[in-house]
Write a protein that holds these residues in place. Structure first.
Motif, PDB file in Angstrom:
ATOM      1  N   HIS A 196       0.898  -1.137  -0.030  1.00  9.27           N
ATOM      2  CA  HIS A 196       0.002   0.100   0.148  1.00  9.27           C
ATOM      3  C   HIS A 196       1.078   1.278   0.043  1.00  9.27           C
ATOM      4  O   HIS A 196       0.627   2.238  -0.973  1.00  9.27           O
ATOM      5  CB  HIS A 196      -0.864  -0.005   1.309  1.00  9.27           C
ATOM      6  CG  HIS A 196      -2.298  -0.778   1.173  1.00  9.27           C
ATOM      7  ND1 HIS A 196      -3.180  -0.068   0.329  1.00  9.27           N
ATOM      8  CD2 HIS A 196      -2.612  -2.073   1.465  1.00  9.27           C
ATOM      9  CE1 HIS A 196      -4.257  -0.817   0.101  1.00  9.27           C
ATOM     10  NE2 HIS A 196      -3.833  -2.092   0.964  1.00  9.27           N
ATOM     11  N   LYS A 197       2.012   1.204   0.723  1.00 13.41           N
ATOM     12  CA  LYS A 197       2.665   2.202   1.083  1.00 13.41           C
ATOM     13  C   LYS A 197       3.820   2.418  -0.180  1.00 13.41           C
ATOM     14  O   LYS A 197       4.332   3.559  -0.517  1.00 13.41           O
ATOM     15  CB  LYS A 197       3.746   2.171   2.032  1.00 13.41           C
ATOM     16  CG  LYS A 197       2.840   2.229   3.436  1.00 13.41           C
ATOM     17  CD  LYS A 197       3.868   2.537   4.848  1.00 13.41           C
ATOM     18  CE  LYS A 197       4.620   1.184   4.940  1.00 13.41           C
ATOM     19  NZ  LYS A 197       5.388   1.349   6.337  1.00 13.41           N
ATOM     20  N   ALA A 198       3.992   1.370  -1.084  1.00 14.50           N
ATOM     21  CA  ALA A 198       5.192   1.329  -1.978  1.00 14.50           C
ATOM     22  C   ALA A 198       4.926   2.311  -3.118  1.00 14.50           C
ATOM     23  O   ALA A 198       5.977   3.031  -3.727  1.00 14.50           O
ATOM     24  CB  ALA A 198       5.377  -0.098  -2.346  1.00 14.50           C
ATOM     25  N   ILE A 199       3.765   2.655  -3.479  1.00 15.51           N
ATOM     26  CA  ILE A 199       3.530   3.292  -4.807  1.00 15.51           C
ATOM     27  C   ILE A 199       3.737   4.944  -4.150  1.00 15.51           C
ATOM     28  O   ILE A 199       4.934   5.660  -4.838  1.00 15.51           O
ATOM     29  CB  ILE A 199       2.238   3.489  -5.078  1.00 15.51           C
ATOM     30  CG1 ILE A 199       1.904   2.050  -5.699  1.00 15.51           C
ATOM     31  CG2 ILE A 199       2.069   4.673  -6.354  1.00 15.51           C
ATOM     32  CD1 ILE A 199       0.674   2.142  -6.888  1.00 15.51           C
ATOM     33  N   ASP A 200       3.272   5.322  -3.035  1.00 17.34           N
ATOM     34  CA  ASP A 200       3.386   6.668  -2.656  1.00 17.34           C
ATOM     35  C   ASP A 200       4.828   6.983  -2.429  1.00 17.34           C
ATOM     36  O   ASP A 200       5.549   8.081  -2.339  1.00 17.34           O
ATOM     37  CB  ASP A 200       2.575   6.845  -1.262  1.00 17.34           C
ATOM     38  CG  ASP A 200       1.103   6.853  -1.608  1.00 17.34           C
ATOM     39  OD1 ASP A 200       0.798   7.017  -2.769  1.00 17.34           O
ATOM     40  OD2 ASP A 200       0.251   6.726  -0.595  1.00 17.34           O
ATOM     41  N   GLU A 201       5.401   6.118  -1.631  1.00 16.20           N
ATOM     42  CA  GLU A 201       6.904   6.194  -1.060  1.00 16.20           C
ATOM     43  C   GLU A 201       8.061   5.895  -2.202  1.00 16.20           C
ATOM     44  O   GLU A 201       9.022   5.850  -2.092  1.00 16.20           O
ATOM     45  CB  GLU A 201       7.079   5.489   0.066  1.00 16.20           C
ATOM     46  CG  GLU A 201       6.103   5.926   1.265  1.00 16.20           C
ATOM     47  CD  GLU A 201       6.294   5.093   2.559  1.00 16.20           C
ATOM     48  OE1 GLU A 201       7.330   4.255   2.756  1.00 16.20           O
ATOM     49  OE2 GLU A 201       5.560   5.507   3.446  1.00 16.20           O
ATOM     50  N   GLN A 202       7.380   5.600  -3.468  1.00  7.98           N
ATOM     51  CA  GLN A 202       8.310   5.635  -4.685  1.00  7.98           C
ATOM     52  C   GLN A 202       9.336   4.349  -4.657  1.00  7.98           C
ATOM     53  O   GLN A 202      10.495   4.551  -4.667  1.00  7.98           O
ATOM     54  CB  GLN A 202       9.058   6.789  -5.011  1.00  7.98           C
ATOM     55  CG  GLN A 202       8.036   7.901  -5.298  1.00  7.98           C
ATOM     56  CD  GLN A 202       8.771   9.069  -5.760  1.00  7.98           C
ATOM     57  OE1 GLN A 202       9.792   9.575  -5.481  1.00  7.98           O
ATOM     58  NE2 GLN A 202       8.012  10.027  -6.271  1.00  7.98           N
ATOM     59  N   GLN A 203       8.733   3.443  -4.014  1.00  5.53           N
ATOM     60  CA  GLN A 203       9.677   2.042  -3.833  1.00  5.53           C
ATOM     61  C   GLN A 203       9.651   1.293  -4.991  1.00  5.53           C
ATOM     62  O   GLN A 203      10.384   0.352  -5.371  1.00  5.53           O
ATOM     63  CB  GLN A 203       9.161   1.356  -2.713  1.00  5.53           C
ATOM     64  CG  GLN A 203       9.474   2.014  -1.365  1.00  5.53           C
ATOM     65  CD  GLN A 203       8.675   1.171  -0.340  1.00  5.53           C
ATOM     66  OE1 GLN A 203       8.423   0.281  -0.555  1.00  5.53           O
ATOM     67  NE2 GLN A 203       8.571   2.008   0.909  1.00  5.53           N
ATOM     68  N   PHE A 204       8.598   1.611  -5.909  1.00 10.43           N
ATOM     69  CA  PHE A 204       8.713   0.621  -7.143  1.00 10.43           C
ATOM     70  C   PHE A 204       9.635   1.436  -8.486  1.00 10.43           C
ATOM     71  O   PHE A 204       9.870   2.764  -8.546  1.00 10.43           O
ATOM     72  CB  PHE A 204       7.243   0.554  -7.616  1.00 10.43           C
ATOM     73  CG  PHE A 204       6.451  -0.169  -6.846  1.00 10.43           C
ATOM     74  CD1 PHE A 204       6.704  -1.543  -6.855  1.00 10.43           C
ATOM     75  CD2 PHE A 204       5.317   0.256  -6.414  1.00 10.43           C
ATOM     76  CE1 PHE A 204       5.941  -2.383  -6.146  1.00 10.43           C
ATOM     77  CE2 PHE A 204       4.527  -0.499  -5.806  1.00 10.43           C
ATOM     78  CZ  PHE A 204       4.657  -1.907  -5.491  1.00 10.43           C
ATOM     79  N   TYR A 205      10.208   0.734  -9.399  1.00  9.86           N
ATOM     80  CA  TYR A 205      10.784   1.201 -10.285  1.00  9.86           C
ATOM     81  C   TYR A 205      11.070  -0.194 -11.446  1.00  9.86           C
ATOM     82  O   TYR A 205      10.548  -1.030 -11.163  1.00  9.86           O
ATOM     83  CB  TYR A 205      12.293   1.737  -9.849  1.00  9.86           C
ATOM     84  CG  TYR A 205      13.408   0.615  -9.753  1.00  9.86           C
ATOM     85  CD1 TYR A 205      13.212   0.104  -8.169  1.00  9.86           C
ATOM     86  CD2 TYR A 205      13.938  -0.074 -10.635  1.00  9.86           C
ATOM     87  CE1 TYR A 205      14.109  -0.963  -8.012  1.00  9.86           C
ATOM     88  CE2 TYR A 205      15.122  -1.131 -10.114  1.00  9.86           C
ATOM     89  CZ  TYR A 205      14.985  -1.437  -8.905  1.00  9.86           C
ATOM     90  OH  TYR A 205      15.961  -2.378  -8.486  1.00  9.86           O
TER      91      TYR A 205
END
Ligand code: C2E
Ligand code: CA
Ligand code: CA
Ligand code: CA
Length: 272
Positions: free
Chosen positions: A31-40
């Motif tokens: 849930h947090k990963a998108i907002d916190e820009q953990q995806f690339y």
């Protein structure tokens, strides 16, 4: 548990079925990963086997968790599907990949097609085509430079698939069938879908035994007869490339040519 992933770096791996706490933790973290820009995204070149030129690139999702480290898509995508989080994640992937491809074109590199994996949940959602169209408009990428990779299972609902695929094709977007040969596929319907390309599953390419060669040859001939293109994935050795060329395979993707690359390394590849 950490183990050496197939991309040669450390992937965190979880047994999602055995360890429920891992699963709940992952869901919370996703849930947090998108907002916190953990995806690339990483980009893996697709090669024209005759000219050895890069003609496309597949966007592959990566999740770099601040505490856990790199988590393999094989581990979190099924859970993202289950929870529905694949919808916002998938939109992010599509938008990022299209924007990247547009940026490469603006920089003046020879244009390549951007392949983006689409999950079942995305494919089945209402207004999927409109969403894709909207992202193309937003990023300014022309539809002919986008290639959506679906799997055979998504064609099981024939009338839905026919509707969605013909709309995508009308817009000018390309559609490939990923992992071809491993799933359910109604051959009688295959010819009725406006599919651009069949992507031969890497399990056949990895071990080109006589049986697998017969299957690969059949897929290549099938593609040609249906006026579709064909690409082999998971090509790791010169010997595999030689056999594939002999069978008239035209496109390839795999470690032999390049591993999935960071945006920066892919940019260098395109400029060199
Ligand atoms: P896939 O779509 O079949 O992608 C090909 C996988 O094979 C990728 O693994 C790629 O890194 C790997 N690969 C490429 N060349 C070689 C090779 O020569 N040898 C070997 N052994 N492997 C090779 P990756 O990146 O771990 O992705 C795994 C799967 O996760 C993908 O399989 C795809 O199903 C899914 N996935 C990745 N990104 C996305 C995404 O953005 N959206 C969705 N829905 N699924 C994604
Ligand atoms: Ca794929
Ligand atoms: Ca595949
Ligand atoms: Ca696969």
């Amino acid at each position: 548990a950490k183990e050496k992933g197939k991309n040669n770096y450390q992937f965190f791996t979880v047994d999602l079925h055995r360890d429920l706490s891992d699963k709940m933790m992952l869901e919370r973290e996703m849930h947090k990963a998108i907002d916190e820009q953990q995806f690339y995204l990483e980009y893996q070149p697709q090669i024209d086997m005759k000219t050895n030129k890069i003609i496309g690139t597949e966007a592959l999702l990566r999740w770099n968790h601040p505490k856990i480290g790199l988590i393999s898509p094989a581990d979190f995508i099924p859970l993202a599907e289950e929870t529905g989080l694949i919808i916002p994640i998938g939109s992010w992937v599509l938008e990022t990949a299209c924007a990247q491809n547009k940026a490469w074109q603006e920089a003046g590199f020879p244009p390549v097609r951007m392949s983006v994996n689409v999950s079942l949940r995305q494919f089945m959602q209402q207004h999927f085509v409109e969403k894709v169209e909207h992202i193309l408009e937003q990023t300014g990428l022309a539809p002919e430079w986008l290639d959506l990779e679906i799997t055979e299972s998504m064609t099981a609902d024939v009338s839905h698939a026919q509707k969605v695929l013909s709309c995508l094709r009308e817009i000018g977007i390309h559609v490939s069938i990923d992992d071809f040969g491993t799933g359910y596929s109604s051959l009688s319907y295959l010819g009725k879908f406006p599919i651009t390309k069949l992507k031969i599953d890497q399990s056949f390419v990895r071990d080109l035994s006589e049986d697998h060669q017969a299957i690969v040859k059949t897929i290549i001939d099938l593609a040609r007869n249906l006026n579709m293109k064909v690409i082999a994935e998971g090509v790791e050795s010169q010997e595999q490339a030689r056999l594939l060329l002999e069978m008239n395979c035209t496109e390839a993707q795999g470690y032999l040519y390049a591993r999935p690359l960071s945006a920066l390394d892919m940019t260098k590849k395109l400029s060199g």
